[in-house]
Design a protein around this motif. Structure first.
Motif, PDB file in Angstrom:
ATOM      1  N   VAL A 145      22.512  16.840  51.749  1.00 47.79           N
ATOM      2  CA  VAL A 145      23.502  17.598  52.524  1.00 47.79           C
ATOM      3  C   VAL A 145      22.913  18.063  53.847  1.00 47.79           C
ATOM      4  O   VAL A 145      23.593  18.048  54.886  1.00 47.79           O
ATOM      5  N   VAL A 146      21.642  18.470  53.837  1.00 49.08           N
ATOM      6  CA  VAL A 146      20.995  18.907  55.084  1.00 49.08           C
ATOM      7  C   VAL A 146      20.925  17.755  56.083  1.00 49.08           C
ATOM      8  O   VAL A 146      21.113  17.943  57.291  1.00 49.08           O
ATOM      9  N   ARG A 147      20.681  16.537  55.616  1.00 47.50           N
ATOM     10  CA  ARG A 147      20.640  15.383  56.523  1.00 47.50           C
ATOM     11  C   ARG A 147      22.010  15.128  57.148  1.00 47.50           C
ATOM     12  O   ARG A 147      22.111  14.791  58.335  1.00 47.50           O
ATOM     13  N   VAL A 148      23.052  15.333  56.385  1.00 48.12           N
ATOM     14  CA  VAL A 148      24.395  15.191  56.947  1.00 48.12           C
ATOM     15  C   VAL A 148      24.640  16.254  58.016  1.00 48.12           C
ATOM     16  O   VAL A 148      25.220  15.974  59.076  1.00 48.12           O
ATOM     17  N   GLU A 149      24.208  17.494  57.754  1.00 44.63           N
ATOM     18  CA  GLU A 149      24.371  18.555  58.756  1.00 44.63           C
ATOM     19  C   GLU A 149      23.650  18.202  60.048  1.00 44.63           C
ATOM     20  O   GLU A 149      24.174  18.441  61.149  1.00 44.63           O
ATOM     21  N   ASP A 150      22.447  17.654  59.945  1.00 47.76           N
ATOM     22  CA  ASP A 150      21.702  17.266  61.149  1.00 47.76           C
ATOM     23  C   ASP A 150      22.425  16.155  61.913  1.00 47.76           C
ATOM     24  O   ASP A 150      22.488  16.176  63.158  1.00 47.76           O
ATOM     25  N   MET A 151      22.956  15.165  61.206  1.00 50.43           N
ATOM     26  CA  MET A 151      23.668  14.082  61.886  1.00 50.43           C
ATOM     27  C   MET A 151      24.915  14.596  62.595  1.00 50.43           C
ATOM     28  O   MET A 151      25.226  14.173  63.723  1.00 50.43           O
ATOM     29  N   LEU A 152      25.646  15.510  61.981  1.00 53.84           N
ATOM     30  CA  LEU A 152      26.827  16.086  62.628  1.00 53.84           C
ATOM     31  C   LEU A 152      26.452  16.839  63.896  1.00 53.84           C
ATOM     32  O   LEU A 152      27.159  16.776  64.907  1.00 53.84           O
ATOM     33  N   TRP A 153      25.348  17.561  63.836  1.00 55.85           N
ATOM     34  CA  TRP A 153      24.907  18.306  65.029  1.00 55.85           C
ATOM     35  C   TRP A 153      24.502  17.354  66.149  1.00 55.85           C
ATOM     36  O   TRP A 153      24.849  17.573  67.321  1.00 55.85           O
ATOM     37  N   GLN A 154      23.775  16.316  65.843  1.00 57.89           N
ATOM     38  CA  GLN A 154      23.361  15.349  66.860  1.00 57.89           C
ATOM     39  C   GLN A 154      24.568  14.645  67.479  1.00 57.89           C
ATOM     40  O   GLN A 154      24.610  14.422  68.704  1.00 57.89           O
TER      41      GLN A 154
END
Length: 796
Positions: A475-484
């Motif tokens: 889930v944290v990796r998804v959050e990072d991709m959304l931010w980028q």
């Protein structure tokens, strides 16, 4: 008459009892007068041997000779005692009575006369009664009785008064032996073969915990005054010369227990942690080696508080001003951030700077850019935690605020940020709902993402990663991709430059506080200066996004001022005044965080109003979506009782509608794009409120969906208007102004509150530092002076 005589003769009285007490006392005096002379010369022989033991003479004898001497002394003592007490007897009653009569000068033996017998009239009842009455009459007429002091007559047996010499030798021997008198006396009457061995020596000291900064405390052999040390100190005991393990006694015993002495013959040691007030003693072979009273000073937990409420800066950073203190020093401070939302479970921990290691008082201001964190834009609770060297933690009061967030004008970027927040709060069914929304956003890639294939691939990757997530890391990796992806759509370079500048300021501040090598300081200073230049360039490029020209009375600094401050920081660090350099660096960072570039005076207030409206609408959209979820669950019979059913949800819907109307009134006097959409949203909210009040959850859910769609469309139009106005503002920006809002070439002075050291002060500081280092390298100087120089160098 016979009865009268018998009653008179047998009447007991206090006078009769009185003479019996005197007789008993007289017998005791006679016993002492006979026993005391009989103890001589046996007592003299034994006393001389005891005096020799106190003087330490028996310790010098070999074991065999000492045993032989002891045997001879005991034999001589026993011989004289047997000889003198062989014919000794206890004084009789009549002897005591005669002693009372003689000392009291009584005539006709009135006390001892009771033993006399009638010469005539024996056996005659009348004569015997008359005799007893006579005796009783004599006793009742006794006057004052006296006893003279005992006179044993020892002087006749000791004409040379040797007894006084023996007594004096024993008294002097006790004074000489001191605390070792028990061991010497015990050794004189035992067959211990170690009589000639040296006395065991004790070394004792207390080592306070390192974080307290206290020096070790050395203990004397015995002390009546209590020894005060910090709680948690370690008591170290070393016994040298003992033939067996010494005995350590604690009262009360520490919570962790007492370790026995360990080692081998001649060297024993142990360590004990002091956690409370106690008394302790160390003994070896019956000899007390030391006794102390320990007072443990309790370590108080640290205290920490907000010096000012948390706030946001011009660059959307979180500003935390705090003070902390501890009796021995604060080693760390951090901020714990938790979302206020009921279903949120995440926690954010931020380490805050401490200017000096183990400082007793700390007063700092920290800036943290949290716009990249999923909590940005959410209402949160912030609690400060301070930690001391013992691991104790003190907490501040909790403060509430909305975390600063980056305003995204791109509709897709804003939608991605909203879904990122949903994932961060870990609301029920958040993963499935966010995955469905990401899937919907990827519809028709040939139409919407023809020129943005990377965004489309990012959406699909986030969707499938979320669908197959098995851990929090996914889930944290998804959050990072959304931010980028949101950053790529928005193209904001100023925030990245500000973030790099804050990170380098934190690294440089830590290096100054921890005494890093000068080469490391110089390297970080160079990187910080380069980041500062890039930050100023980004600030100039984004000048159109400012809120207008500087207000009247604003303080302005020139690029030359910044260069002088950087130069002063570098020189202070090189001369050893790193504390001053750190203060100046914090002052510089504070100015950079709160300065803004010059912008358009015509559209600044409008941009600010639109930005505030967008922030408010973003929060309302999230609340409306949450209210829709509650209504759907309530209609399915799985609602939360705390919501109050349909009436409670209706009240929440009504409050949200009032917030929307209040926000639109704040934009009165300005033409707001998409105003008809806002009106539709308000009407839909009213319909939802009425349906919820009647328990019609199906119609209420449809009305809430309409309100949510209307607010999204209105927000998109508002974002487009904001982008258009900021573009116009950049064209209308004042010409000839630098990023700090001044005319080019203006000779602005340094801020009056910034005190930069002069060249002479820096030269003088460098000379003092070199002289201190030269003196510290001279080992021939006194230790106290070298310690003082070391403390001065630490301050430098």
């Amino acid at each position: 008459m016979t009865n009268l005589f018998e009653q008179t003769a047998s009447r007991p009285g206090w006078k009769a009892e009185r003479h019996e007490r005197y007789v008993a006392l007289a017998r005791a005096l006679l016993m002492w007068e006979r026993a005391w002379p009989a103890l001589w010369p046996a007592s003299g022989i034994l006393g001389l041997y005891i005096a020799a033991a106190f003087f330490g003479l028996t310790d010098l004898f070999p074991a065999a000779l000492r045993a032989l001497v002891c045997f001879a002394v005991l034999c001589a003592t026993g011989y004289w005692l047997l000889r003198e007490f062989l014919a000794w007897r206890v004084p009789r009653w009549d002897e005591g009575a005669r002693r009372v009569e003689r000392d009291s000068a009584l005539l006709h033996r009135p006390i001892t006369e009771r033993g006399d017998r009638l010469a005539v009239g024996a056996g005659d009842a009348f004569a015997e009664s008359l005799w007893r009455a006579h005796l009783a009459q004599l006793l009742t007429r006794l006057g004052r009785l006296r006893l003279a002091l005992p006179s044993p007559g020892l002087a006749n047996r000791d004409p040379y008064s040797l007894r006084y010499l023996v007594l004096a030798l024993v008294a002097i021997g006790v004074l000489i032996a001191g605390a070792d008198w028990q061991r010497r006396l015990a050794l004189a009457f035992t067959l211990d073969a170690g009589g000639g061995a040296p006395i065991a020596a004790l070394d004792a000291w207390i080592t306070p915990p390192a974080y307290t900064g206290w020096a070790p405390v050395y203990l004397r052999a015995s002390s009546n005054a209590p020894v005060a040390v910090p709680q948690g100190s370690e008591l170290v005991l070393r016994v040298h010369g003992g033939r067996s393990a010494p005995h350590l006694q604690f009262s009360p015993e520490p919570s962790g227990g007492v370790s026995d002495f360990a080692g081998q013959t001649g060297a024993w040691g142990t360590r004990v942690k002091l956690t409370a007030d106690s008394q302790l003693s160390v003994a070896d072979a019956g000899t007390n080696l030391g006794r102390w009273r320990i007072r443990a000073i309790a370590d108080q937990p640290p205290v920490v508080a907000f010096a000012a409420p948390p706030a946001r800066t011009e660059r959307e950073a979180l500003k935390l001003a705090y003070t902390a203190g501890d009796d021995y020093g604060v080693v760390g401070v951090r901020a714990i951030i938790r979302p206020v939302a009921r279903n949120a479970h995440g926690v954010l921990s931020i380490d805050l700077p401490v200017s000096q290691a183990s400082a007793k008082t700390v007063s700092e201001t920290a800036y943290r850019d949290l716009t990249a964190h999923p909590f940005a834009g959410l209402d949160v609770e912030i609690t400060l935690e301070a930690k001391d060297g013992a691991g104790q933690i003190g907490r501040s009061k909790t403060m509430r605020m909305r975390l600063p967030e980056r305003i995204f004008t791109n509709p897709l970027a804003r939608a991605l940020i909203e879904q990122r927040q949903q994932l961060a709060t870990d609301a029920p069914h958040a993963r499935a709902r966010v995955a469905a929304i990401l899937d919907a956003l990827a519809i028709a890639p040939q139409r919407f993402y023809e020129n943005q294939p990377g965004i489309y691939l990012g959406l699909r990757t986030s969707y499938w990663t979320l669908r197959r997530a098995r851990s929090t890391g996914d889930v944290v990796r998804v959050e990072d991709m959304l931010w980028q992806m949101a950053n790529a759509l928005e193209q904001g370079g100023l925030y990245d430059a500000a973030a790099r500048l804050r990170a380098l300021e934190q690294l440089l501040s830590q290096a100054l506080a921890q005494g890093a090598p000068q080469s490391t300081i110089d390297s970080l200073m160079q990187r910080y200066q380069e980041a500062l230049q890039k930050y100023l360039q980004a600030l100039a490029q984004n000048g159109a996004r400012s809120n207008g020209p500087p207000p009247p009375g604003a303080k302005v600094i020139t690029s030359k001022d910044l260069e002088e401050m950087m130069k002063a920081i570098r020189q202070l660090a090189q001369t050893g005044a790193r504390g001053k350099a750190q203060e100046l660096l914090a002052m510089l960072q504070n100015m950079l965080e709160n300065m803004r570039s010059a912008g358009s005076s015509g559209s600044g207030q409008g941009d600010k109003a639109l930005s505030g409206a967008m922030q408010g609408l973003s929060g309302m959209i999230g609340k409306q979506r949450e209210l829709l979820d509650k209504s759907l669950r309530q209609g399915e019979g799985a609602g939360d009782p705390k919501d109050g059913g349909g009436r409670g949800l209706a009240a929440q819907q009504g409050k949200l509608r009032q917030d929307l109307d209040r926000l639109l009134k704040g934009l009165s006097g300005r033409k707001v794009p998409g105003s008809e959409k806002f009106g539709n949203a308000s009407r839909a909210m009213g319909e939802a409120q009425g349906a919820l009040g009647q328990g019609d959850f199906n119609n209420a859910g449809q009305a809430q969906k309409n309100a949510l769609e209307s607010m999204k469309n209105a927000t998109n139009q508002l974002a487009q208007a904001l982008a258009k106005e900021t573009g116009q503002g950049s064209k209308q920006g004042q010409q000839g102004q630098d990023p700090l809002g001044r005319a080019s070439g203006a000779n602005g002075g340094a801020d009056g509150n910034v005190r930069l050291p002069s060249a002479n002060e820096l030269k003088r500081a460098r000379a003092i530092l070199e002289e201190l280092r030269r003196r510290a390298a001279q080992p021939g100087r006194p230790k106290q002076e070298l310690d003082y120089i070391d403390r001065l160098l630490r301050d430098f």
